[in-house]
Each structure stands twice: as C-alpha cells, then as structure tokens.
Write a protein that holds these residues in place. Structure first.
Motif, PDB file in Angstrom:
ATOM      1  N   PHE A  59       9.878 -33.300  28.815  1.00 50.69           N
ATOM      2  CA  PHE A  59      11.125 -34.024  29.085  1.00 50.69           C
ATOM      3  C   PHE A  59      11.406 -35.049  27.984  1.00 50.69           C
ATOM      4  CE2 PHE A  59      13.246 -37.733  30.985  1.00 50.69           C
ATOM      5  CZ  PHE A  59      14.445 -37.133  31.353  1.00 50.69           C
ATOM      6  N   ALA A  60      10.389 -35.799  27.586  1.00 54.19           N
ATOM      7  CA  ALA A  60      10.562 -36.832  26.566  1.00 54.19           C
ATOM      8  C   ALA A  60      10.902 -36.221  25.213  1.00 54.19           C
ATOM      9  CB  ALA A  60       9.303 -37.684  26.459  1.00 54.19           C
ATOM     10  N   ASP A  61      10.333 -35.068  24.907  1.00 56.98           N
ATOM     11  CA  ASP A  61      10.594 -34.433  23.615  1.00 56.98           C
ATOM     12  C   ASP A  61      11.988 -33.829  23.522  1.00 56.98           C
ATOM     13  OD1 ASP A  61       8.153 -35.091  22.621  1.00 56.98           O
ATOM     14  OD2 ASP A  61       7.217 -33.152  23.022  1.00 56.98           O
ATOM     15  N   SER A  62      12.618 -33.517  24.635  1.00 52.55           N
ATOM     16  CA  SER A  62      13.911 -32.854  24.566  1.00 52.55           C
ATOM     17  C   SER A  62      15.041 -33.734  25.088  1.00 52.55           C
ATOM     18  CB  SER A  62      13.868 -31.540  25.331  1.00 52.55           C
ATOM     19  OG  SER A  62      13.496 -31.785  26.680  1.00 52.55           O
ATOM     20  N   LEU A 103      15.064 -37.627  24.178  1.00 54.76           N
ATOM     21  CA  LEU A 103      15.430 -37.822  22.777  1.00 54.76           C
ATOM     22  C   LEU A 103      16.935 -37.731  22.599  1.00 54.76           C
ATOM     23  CD1 LEU A 103      14.535 -38.175  19.844  1.00 54.76           C
ATOM     24  CD2 LEU A 103      14.383 -35.691  19.695  1.00 54.76           C
ATOM     25  N   MET A 104      17.565 -36.795  23.268  1.00 52.89           N
ATOM     26  CA  MET A 104      19.022 -36.664  23.175  1.00 52.89           C
ATOM     27  C   MET A 104      19.720 -37.862  23.821  1.00 52.89           C
ATOM     28  SD  MET A 104      19.717 -32.543  23.547  1.00 52.89           S
ATOM     29  CE  MET A 104      20.599 -32.789  25.003  1.00 52.89           C
ATOM     30  N   VAL A 105      19.203 -38.337  24.949  1.00 48.77           N
ATOM     31  CA  VAL A 105      19.810 -39.488  25.621  1.00 48.77           C
ATOM     32  C   VAL A 105      19.712 -40.731  24.742  1.00 48.77           C
ATOM     33  CG1 VAL A 105      19.529 -41.062  27.570  1.00 48.77           C
ATOM     34  CG2 VAL A 105      19.486 -38.604  27.953  1.00 48.77           C
ATOM     35  N   LEU A 106      18.554 -40.983  24.168  1.00 45.47           N
ATOM     36  CA  LEU A 106      18.383 -42.164  23.329  1.00 45.47           C
ATOM     37  C   LEU A 106      19.203 -42.068  22.039  1.00 45.47           C
ATOM     38  CD1 LEU A 106      14.599 -42.900  23.827  1.00 45.47           C
ATOM     39  CD2 LEU A 106      16.548 -44.125  24.767  1.00 45.47           C
ATOM     40  N   PHE A 107      19.335 -40.870  21.486  1.00 41.41           N
ATOM     41  CA  PHE A 107      20.168 -40.696  20.303  1.00 41.41           C
ATOM     42  C   PHE A 107      21.638 -40.957  20.635  1.00 41.41           C
ATOM     43  CE2 PHE A 107      22.636 -38.042  17.336  1.00 41.41           C
ATOM     44  CZ  PHE A 107      22.254 -38.653  16.156  1.00 41.41           C
ATOM     45  N   ALA A 108      22.105 -40.477  21.783  1.00 40.45           N
ATOM     46  CA  ALA A 108      23.483 -40.731  22.208  1.00 40.45           C
ATOM     47  C   ALA A 108      23.710 -42.223  22.445  1.00 40.45           C
ATOM     48  CB  ALA A 108      23.802 -39.939  23.469  1.00 40.45           C
TER      49      ALA A 108
END
Length: 64
Positions: free
Chosen positions: A10-13, A16-21
C-alpha cells in the motif's frame, strides 16, 4: 498475506500517489496568482506600527 507485506504494498503504490498529489497541491496553492499580495501584506505585519506603538488591547488585560 501478512500485515507487513500488505502495508508495504500500500505504501509503495497508493500512498506514494497520495503524497505526490498533496505535494503538487501545496505547490499550486503557494504559487497561485493572488498569493503574492496576501504574502506581502503578511510579511509587513511587524512594521505596521513603526511611527507609534500599537493601541492597547482591550478585554481581559488588567491595568496595573
């Protein structure tokens, strides 16, 4: 599947997208068109009362 592997996937996918957004959203918020006027006004707060002291605060302040 053990818990560690599930959370790691979950953290790798998705995380990562949530934090980048979130990062992109913060960058867009900071550099929005109307931000410079507000930022300049906030930066000048310490210099607003250079000629005379700020008026005494009214309310719960006790006079000596």
């Amino acid at each position: 599947m053990e818990t560690y592997s599930l959370l790691r996937g979950f953290a790798d996918s998705w995380m990562l997208m949530v934090l980048f957004a979130f990062f992109i959203g913060v960058i867009l918020f900071v550099f929005r068109p109307g931000a410079s006027k507000i930022d300049r006004d906030i930066a000048e707060i310490p210099f607003r009362h250079e000629d005379k002291p700020a008026p005494a605060a009214r309310g719960n302040a006790k006079e000596a």
